[in-house]
Design an enzyme around this catalytic site. Structure first.
Site, PDB file in Angstrom:
ATOM      1  N   GLY A   5       2.993  23.006 -17.980  1.00 22.35           N
ATOM      2  CA  GLY A   5       3.697  23.252 -16.739  1.00 22.35           C
ATOM      3  C   GLY A   5       3.618  24.685 -16.248  1.00 22.35           C
ATOM      4  N   ASN A  25      15.677  22.702 -14.144  1.00 22.68           N
ATOM      5  CA  ASN A  25      15.587  22.474 -15.588  1.00 22.68           C
ATOM      6  C   ASN A  25      16.885  22.753 -16.331  1.00 22.68           C
ATOM      7  OD1 ASN A  25      14.839  25.275 -14.838  1.00 22.68           O
ATOM      8  ND2 ASN A  25      14.737  25.573 -17.050  1.00 22.68           N
ATOM      9  N   GLN A  32      10.710  18.340 -14.769  1.00 23.98           N
ATOM     10  CA  GLN A  32      11.939  17.679 -15.209  1.00 23.98           C
ATOM     11  C   GLN A  32      12.225  16.415 -14.407  1.00 23.98           C
ATOM     12  OE1 GLN A  32      13.647  18.468 -17.850  1.00 23.98           O
ATOM     13  NE2 GLN A  32      12.866  20.501 -18.307  1.00 23.98           N
ATOM     14  N   SER A  34       4.275  18.401 -17.071  1.00 23.52           N
ATOM     15  CA  SER A  34       4.034  18.864 -18.443  1.00 23.52           C
ATOM     16  C   SER A  34       4.191  17.701 -19.409  1.00 23.52           C
ATOM     17  CB  SER A  34       5.012  19.977 -18.804  1.00 23.52           C
ATOM     18  OG  SER A  34       4.802  20.434 -20.124  1.00 23.52           O
ATOM     19  N   HIS A  59       4.899  17.582 -22.792  1.00 23.78           N
ATOM     20  CA  HIS A  59       5.864  17.555 -23.891  1.00 23.78           C
ATOM     21  C   HIS A  59       7.302  17.303 -23.456  1.00 23.78           C
ATOM     22  CE1 HIS A  59       7.821  21.648 -23.690  1.00 23.78           C
ATOM     23  NE2 HIS A  59       6.798  21.837 -22.879  1.00 23.78           N
ATOM     24  N   THR A  96     -13.306  24.209 -22.405  1.00 23.59           N
ATOM     25  CA  THR A  96     -13.475  22.920 -23.068  1.00 23.59           C
ATOM     26  C   THR A  96     -12.167  22.136 -23.042  1.00 23.59           C
ATOM     27  OG1 THR A  96     -15.163  23.860 -24.530  1.00 23.59           O
ATOM     28  CG2 THR A  96     -14.139  21.791 -25.225  1.00 23.59           C
ATOM     29  N   CYS A 153      12.183  28.512 -22.355  1.00 20.47           N
ATOM     30  CA  CYS A 153      11.196  29.573 -22.150  1.00 20.47           C
ATOM     31  C   CYS A 153      11.831  30.949 -22.110  1.00 20.47           C
ATOM     32  CB  CYS A 153      10.423  29.324 -20.856  1.00 20.47           C
ATOM     33  SG  CYS A 153       9.438  27.819 -20.888  1.00 20.47           S
TER      34      CYS A 153
END
Length: 381
Positions: free
Chosen positions: A72, A152, A180, A201, A203, A239, A327
């Protein structure tokens, strides 16, 4: 209580078994580099494109509009910087709010150091931005509006349909951080047709860490983000994270399939916890809107508690909660979101965020509330 109780799902989630099973082959035998020409590479490349097609089907957009990122934060950075630098001949003005995630706010601060002007709009006491305030802030130099679908920290839901339509009518690019929102709200892009850019995102939705999406509506003017190869049509080189992409695709599929039943269960448990907390813990109040709120968010202020030691006390009782954005962990500053909705610094420090998920149960909620009552009383004493 021997098992730990996890109520920090807005921070991160566990990997669902179905997601793990989908990822396993690409961690072992299907390990080819997607950019090669031999069979191992073709298998990996096909997995990426199948995942892109599946995500586009679920989100109801075109497969060419789905771009994979590392998560994210990167998606938000790409959206904002990419639009800013691609459109700087048209204008240099960006609009956002004071309650955005730091990956948006810090990116805007960076752009301010590079010749851009940013308007940080106020929100009301529920955390809602007024659409008229956005309209009034628009100038002939405005090139981008970036506003999160769901906050969030307090779970507030913005009127993205109205905001994106306003931007469309003004010929301004609109980005929303939907990290969220997905799994809590139907974010089908045929419904939100005026959204130009949208961040996701993995996770946060029982998928792997280190993988995300930036949806880029076809025709949106945006710079390439990482240079050095042909991956992601040359727009985001490097990659590809094949097993992460495959896992993200499965996670999005599952969370969108389960959305109605999961939200019903979470809302029921959320309301039960809120009701007990407000009734049984004096001088407590909910931060953010009760009406326009995601089904899993409980952000509560306990008046008279002057530090975040309450989280440590909860942890010692086997309860995992947070004070806001993961974060920003380790920061001694009070939540910028809570202060923006009118809390004092001390009130913000006395606030706790509980966020619910797939494994949350009523007996866990009861245990948390009983321990919380004792902890709050002790800290106030």
């Amino acid at each position: 209580m021997n098992e730990r109780i996890y109520m920090d799902y807005a921070s991160t989630t566990f990997l669902r078994d179905e997601v793990i099973d989908t990822m396993k082959p690409y961690l072992t035998e299907c390990f080819g580099n997607p950019s090669g020409i031999h069979e191992f590479s073709r298998v990996a490349k096909n997995a990426i494109e199948h995942s892109r097609e599946n995500i586009a089907r679920v989100l109801r957009c075109q497969r060419k509009e789905v771009f994979f990122t590392s998560g994210g934060t990167e998606s938000n950075n790409w959206a904002i910087k990419g639009v800013a630098f691609a459109n700087r001949k048209k204008g240099n003005h960006i609009i956002t709010t004071k309650i955005e995630h730091h990956s948006v706010l810090y990116t805007c601060k960076y752009l301010e150091q590079n010749g851009f002007k940013v308007t940080y709009l106020d929100v009301d006491s529920d955390g809602i931005v007024n659409v008229n305030d956005i309209n009034n802030a628009i100038t002939d130099k405005t090139i981008l509006v970036s506003i999160a679908f769901v906050n969030n920290e307090i779970g507030t839901i913005q009127d993205i349909e109205a905001i994106s339509e306003l931007c469309h009518n003004k010929n301004i690019i609109f980005h929303t951080d939907a990290i969220q929102a997905i799994g809590k709200i139907d974010i089908s892009l045929d419904k939100y047709e005026f959204v130009n850019l949208l961040s996701i995102s993995g996770h946060k939705i029982y998928g792997p860490k280190g993988i995300g999406i930036l949806y880029i509506k076809d025709g949106t003017s945006i710079d390439n983000y990482i240079h050095g190869g042909s991956q992601e049509k040359g727009r985001r080189s490097g990659t590809e994270n094949v097993y992460g992409i495959v896992g993200l695709s499965k996670a999005i599929e599952l969370v969108c399939e389960d959305i109605d039943e999961e939200n019903r269960k979470l809302k029921e448990l959320r309301d039960y916890m809120i009701d007990r907390i407000l009734k049984e813990i004096p001088n407590s109040r909910i931060n953010g809107s009760l009406k326009y709120r995601t089904s899993n968010n409980i952000n509560v202020c306990f008046e008279g508690i002057k530090d975040e030691g309450i989280l440590l006390a909860l942890d010692l009782k086997g309860i995992c909660a947070s004070s806001g954005s993961s974060c920003n962990s380790g920061s001694v500053n009070s939540s910028h979101v809570l202060q923006a909705i009118g809390l004092s610094s001390l009130e913000a420090q006395g606030s706790v965020r509980f966020t619910l998920g797939k494994n949350s149960k009523k007996e866990d909620a009861d245990y948390v509330i009983e321990e919380l009552k004792d902890i709050v009383k002790r800290y106030r004493g």
